[in-house]
Motif scaffolding. Structure first.
Motif, PDB file in Angstrom:
ATOM      1  N   UNK A 152     -20.290   6.311  -5.988  1.00  0.00           N
ATOM      2  CA  UNK A 152     -21.389   5.355  -5.829  1.00  0.00           C
ATOM      3  C   UNK A 152     -20.884   4.080  -5.145  1.00  0.00           C
ATOM      4  N   UNK A 153     -19.738   3.570  -5.592  1.00  0.00           N
ATOM      5  CA  UNK A 153     -19.214   2.342  -4.990  1.00  0.00           C
ATOM      6  C   UNK A 153     -18.722   2.594  -3.568  1.00  0.00           C
ATOM      7  N   UNK A 154     -18.133   3.758  -3.325  1.00  0.00           N
ATOM      8  CA  UNK A 154     -17.742   4.109  -1.959  1.00  0.00           C
ATOM      9  C   UNK A 154     -18.963   4.163  -1.050  1.00  0.00           C
ATOM     10  N   UNK A 155     -20.088   4.617  -1.597  1.00  0.00           N
ATOM     11  CA  UNK A 155     -21.311   4.691  -0.797  1.00  0.00           C
ATOM     12  C   UNK A 155     -21.773   3.306  -0.380  1.00  0.00           C
ATOM     13  N   UNK A 156     -21.628   2.329  -1.266  1.00  0.00           N
ATOM     14  CA  UNK A 156     -21.988   0.953  -0.883  1.00  0.00           C
ATOM     15  C   UNK A 156     -21.127   0.474   0.290  1.00  0.00           C
ATOM     16  N   UNK A 173      -3.636   7.542 -11.195  1.00  0.00           N
ATOM     17  CA  UNK A 173      -3.280   8.789 -10.505  1.00  0.00           C
ATOM     18  C   UNK A 173      -4.509   9.673 -10.315  1.00  0.00           C
ATOM     19  N   UNK A 174      -5.339   9.747 -11.334  1.00  0.00           N
ATOM     20  CA  UNK A 174      -6.555  10.549 -11.231  1.00  0.00           C
ATOM     21  C   UNK A 174      -7.484   9.977 -10.164  1.00  0.00           C
ATOM     22  N   UNK A 175      -7.595   8.649 -10.121  1.00  0.00           N
ATOM     23  CA  UNK A 175      -8.447   8.014  -9.104  1.00  0.00           C
ATOM     24  C   UNK A 175      -7.946   8.326  -7.699  1.00  0.00           C
ATOM     25  N   UNK A 176      -6.628   8.327  -7.512  1.00  0.00           N
ATOM     26  CA  UNK A 176      -6.072   8.631  -6.186  1.00  0.00           C
ATOM     27  C   UNK A 176      -6.444  10.047  -5.750  1.00  0.00           C
ATOM     28  N   UNK A 177      -6.393  11.004  -6.683  1.00  0.00           N
ATOM     29  CA  UNK A 177      -6.788  12.373  -6.355  1.00  0.00           C
ATOM     30  C   UNK A 177      -8.267  12.443  -5.980  1.00  0.00           C
ATOM     31  N   UNK A 178      -9.091  11.720  -6.737  1.00  0.00           N
ATOM     32  CA  UNK A 178     -10.531  11.718  -6.456  1.00  0.00           C
ATOM     33  C   UNK A 178     -10.808  11.089  -5.096  1.00  0.00           C
ATOM     34  N   UNK A 179     -10.143   9.971  -4.812  1.00  0.00           N
ATOM     35  CA  UNK A 179     -10.326   9.326  -3.512  1.00  0.00           C
ATOM     36  C   UNK A 179      -9.982  10.282  -2.375  1.00  0.00           C
ATOM     37  N   UNK A 180      -8.897  11.051  -2.529  1.00  0.00           N
ATOM     38  CA  UNK A 180      -8.489  11.979  -1.474  1.00  0.00           C
ATOM     39  C   UNK A 180      -9.587  13.016  -1.225  1.00  0.00           C
ATOM     40  N   UNK A 188       0.817  -1.212   0.000  1.00  0.00           N
ATOM     41  CA  UNK A 188       0.000   0.000   0.000  1.00  0.00           C
ATOM     42  C   UNK A 188       0.849   1.260   0.000  1.00  0.00           C
ATOM     43  N   UNK A 189       0.338   2.299  -0.654  1.00  0.00           N
ATOM     44  CA  UNK A 189       1.000   3.596  -0.613  1.00  0.00           C
ATOM     45  C   UNK A 189       0.645   4.256   0.702  1.00  0.00           C
ATOM     46  N   UNK A 190       1.338   5.339   1.060  1.00  0.00           N
ATOM     47  CA  UNK A 190       1.011   6.012   2.332  1.00  0.00           C
ATOM     48  C   UNK A 190      -0.452   6.396   2.446  1.00  0.00           C
ATOM     49  N   UNK A 191      -1.108   6.772   1.327  1.00  0.00           N
ATOM     50  CA  UNK A 191      -2.512   7.168   1.407  1.00  0.00           C
ATOM     51  C   UNK A 191      -3.421   5.981   1.659  1.00  0.00           C
ATOM     52  N   UNK A 192      -2.883   4.757   1.555  1.00  0.00           N
ATOM     53  CA  UNK A 192      -3.685   3.562   1.770  1.00  0.00           C
ATOM     54  C   UNK A 192      -3.333   2.885   3.087  1.00  0.00           C
ATOM     55  N   UNK A 244     -14.320  14.576   2.191  1.00  0.00           N
ATOM     56  CA  UNK A 244     -15.687  15.111   2.268  1.00  0.00           C
ATOM     57  C   UNK A 244     -16.669  14.128   2.878  1.00  0.00           C
ATOM     58  N   UNK A 245     -16.256  12.893   3.097  1.00  0.00           N
ATOM     59  CA  UNK A 245     -17.178  11.861   3.562  1.00  0.00           C
ATOM     60  C   UNK A 245     -17.324  11.878   5.079  1.00  0.00           C
ATOM     61  N   UNK A 246     -18.308  11.096   5.555  1.00  0.00           N
ATOM     62  CA  UNK A 246     -18.509  10.957   7.001  1.00  0.00           C
ATOM     63  C   UNK A 246     -17.517   9.982   7.624  1.00  0.00           C
ATOM     64  N   UNK A 247     -16.743   9.293   6.759  1.00  0.00           N
ATOM     65  CA  UNK A 247     -15.745   8.336   7.268  1.00  0.00           C
ATOM     66  C   UNK A 247     -14.396   8.661   6.640  1.00  0.00           C
ATOM     67  N   UNK A 248     -13.785   9.781   7.035  1.00  0.00           N
ATOM     68  CA  UNK A 248     -12.507  10.175   6.427  1.00  0.00           C
ATOM     69  C   UNK A 248     -11.374   9.208   6.728  1.00  0.00           C
ATOM     70  N   UNK A 249     -11.554   8.335   7.737  1.00  0.00           N
ATOM     71  CA  UNK A 249     -10.514   7.367   8.064  1.00  0.00           C
ATOM     72  C   UNK A 249     -10.547   6.158   7.134  1.00  0.00           C
ATOM     73  N   UNK A 250     -11.640   5.963   6.377  1.00  0.00           N
ATOM     74  CA  UNK A 250     -11.751   4.836   5.453  1.00  0.00           C
ATOM     75  C   UNK A 250     -10.931   5.134   4.199  1.00  0.00           C
TER      76      UNK A 250
END
Length: 466
Positions: free
Chosen positions: A118-122, A56-63, A23-27, A68-74
């Motif tokens: 959407x998948x993160x919401x699941x 790389x784009x997905x990593x930026x979006x995940x950040x 895993x990278x540090x963000x993971x 912005x989510x209710x579970x920033x630790x996930x």
């Protein structure tokens, strides 16, 4: 698609260990994904596909979505699957998967964020955990029944049926994930209307499915994520609670640059369909279906539908080198085989055998051929296997041959980008699309264009080309 169906689809696949990257540090807070789970998923979807710019784009979006989510630790991590099917799914751990087929249909960063959101919401709503619990319960019941009744075959059938029936999320879960996802991407600064745009693209793409796909080909996103007018409407209403339409940039060009050169459709290493001909460059053979057939390549077989209630299936079977092909045909694996029709044949220098089997509604012309160390089986089916129909099946059978070096040099189709000029239209670009049919419709779907829309001068558009 839910994890239940993913694992069901992999149940008969070889479990080849696949190393999982560190895993990278963000993971750092992402639960580990076992090599067994990962290898099963890769086996079901053609392996992993490398697209560093998309990752790389997905990593930026995940950040942004995570903050912005209710579970920033996930934490979340994306794996791109080397499959032309349209699919995305998440495991309870936060590991997300998306096929390159789905990436090809997305048209901007906000739509990409909508799919991931959407998948993160699941995951955040624990839908995937609930599905896993239901699948485990169904499997436990099947195993206990097998032990009590000594009915292993029946228990396995019930277990697989349960997995399939539990594959789709419920309507309420889908709507909940839509609402959470739209609100999440809006809060993270993306255009929340990306969700409704992409749902509409999915609907248009579904209309382009071939007869073979519609009759039960490879599963796709709509199999477990049904896109309906109600769902699109709800996504728009949720987006309006946050911002007016066109209130934020879509970042179309940035996304398109990230997928430029992406393999589109089948990977030649896994075999390709060209019209009614199947070509497998890596294995080195080709075969052509009868006139009027439409073929579909999947992980386990090539299937096709023809006119007048006809069908075909090509797959590989294990036959010991010591067993003759005529002996294999009469070994009892198919009911209704007429032993008087069994004959040994030679097709383009390869040992083969053929026979006819008849059932109540269907009749079958069966052909097996030994090619190298493998035995390939082609089963032709017809409601009425008369002399003329059987002759067309035999002609197709005799087209099985080794590829020439030139034929084996098949290049994959890819996503190519062109900047539209002021006078360019859909027809302009459709003529440059290297597709089998319906080039205009496929160009529109590929670029998220409605029936009356035209590409705007100066913007990038996607076409399919080598």
């Amino acid at each position: 698609m839910a994890l239940a169906l993913i694992l069901s689809g992999c149940a008969t696949s070889p479990e080849v260990p696949v190393p999982v990257p560190e895993p990278t540090p963000t993971e750092s807070r992402l639960p580990p994904l076992t090599s067994r789970d990962h290898s099963r998923i890769l086996a079901a979807f053609g392996g992993e596909y490398s697209a560093p710019a998309v990752e790389r784009l997905a990593s930026e979006i995940f950040e942004k979505l995570g903050a912005a989510s209710d579970r920033p630790d996930q934490r979340y991590r994306l794996t791109i699957l080397n499959s032309p099917t349209i699919n995305a799914f998440a495991l309870p751990s936060g590991h997300l998967y998306v096929t390159r087929g789905m990436l090809a249909l997305i048209n901007d960063v906000s739509e990409f964020a909508a799919v991931l959101g959407h998948e993160m919401a699941h995951v955040s709503a624990r839908h995937a955990n609930q599905r896993e619990d239901q699948v485990r319960t169904s499997e436990l019941v099947a195993v206990m029944r097998a032990r009590l009744l000594n009915d292993l075959a029946g228990a396995e059938a019930r277990r697989e049926a349960a997995r399939v029936s539990l594959a789709g999320f419920s309507r309420s879960q889908e709507l909940e994930a839509d609402a959470i996802g739209v609100a999440l991407i809006a809060k993270a600064g993306f255009d929340p209307y990306g969700a409704s745009r992409f749902l509409q693209t999915m609907d248009r793409n579904a209309a382009l499915r071939t007869p073979t796909q519609a009759a039960g080909g490879s599963p796709d996103f709509l199999a477990s994520h049904p896109s309906t007018p109600e769902r699109v409407r709800q996504a728009v209403l949720t987006a309006r609670q946050h911002i007016a339409p066109d209130g934020r940039p879509r970042d179309r060009e940035r996304y398109l640059r990230a997928i430029e050169g992406l393999t589109f459709g089948e990977d030649p290493r896994q075999g390709v369909v060209r019209g009614r001909t199947f070509i497998h460059p890596r294995l080195g053979f080709t075969v052509t279906a009868p006139d009027g057939f439409t073929l579909e390549n999947s992980r386990s077989a090539v299937t096709g539908l023809g006119p007048n209630d006809m069908a075909v299936r090509l797959d590989v079977v294990r036959v010991p080198a010591s067993q003759t092909l005529t002996a294999y045909l009469t070994s009892g694996w198919i009911d209704g085989l007429s032993e008087t029709t069994v004959e040994q044949v030679s097709v383009n220098g390869f040992q083969g055998a053929t026979a006819v089997a008849r059932g109540n509604d269907w009749s079958f012309r069966i052909f097996v051929v030994r090619f190298g160390s493998e035995v390939y089986r082609i089963i032709y089916a017809a409601r009425d296997l008369n002399g003329d129909v059987d002759a067309t099946f035999r002609a197709s059978m005799e087209s099985f041959r080794r590829l020439t070096a030139a034929e084996a040099a098949v290049k994959p189709d890819r996503i190519r980008l062109i900047r539209a000029g002021e006078g360019d239209t859909v027809d302009t670009f459709a003529r440059r699309m290297q597709v089998q049919d319906r080039a205009v419709e496929r160009f529109r779907v590929l670029n998220g264009l409605g029936d009356g829309d035209q590409p705007r001068g100066g913007e990038l558009v996607k076409i399919i080309s080598e």
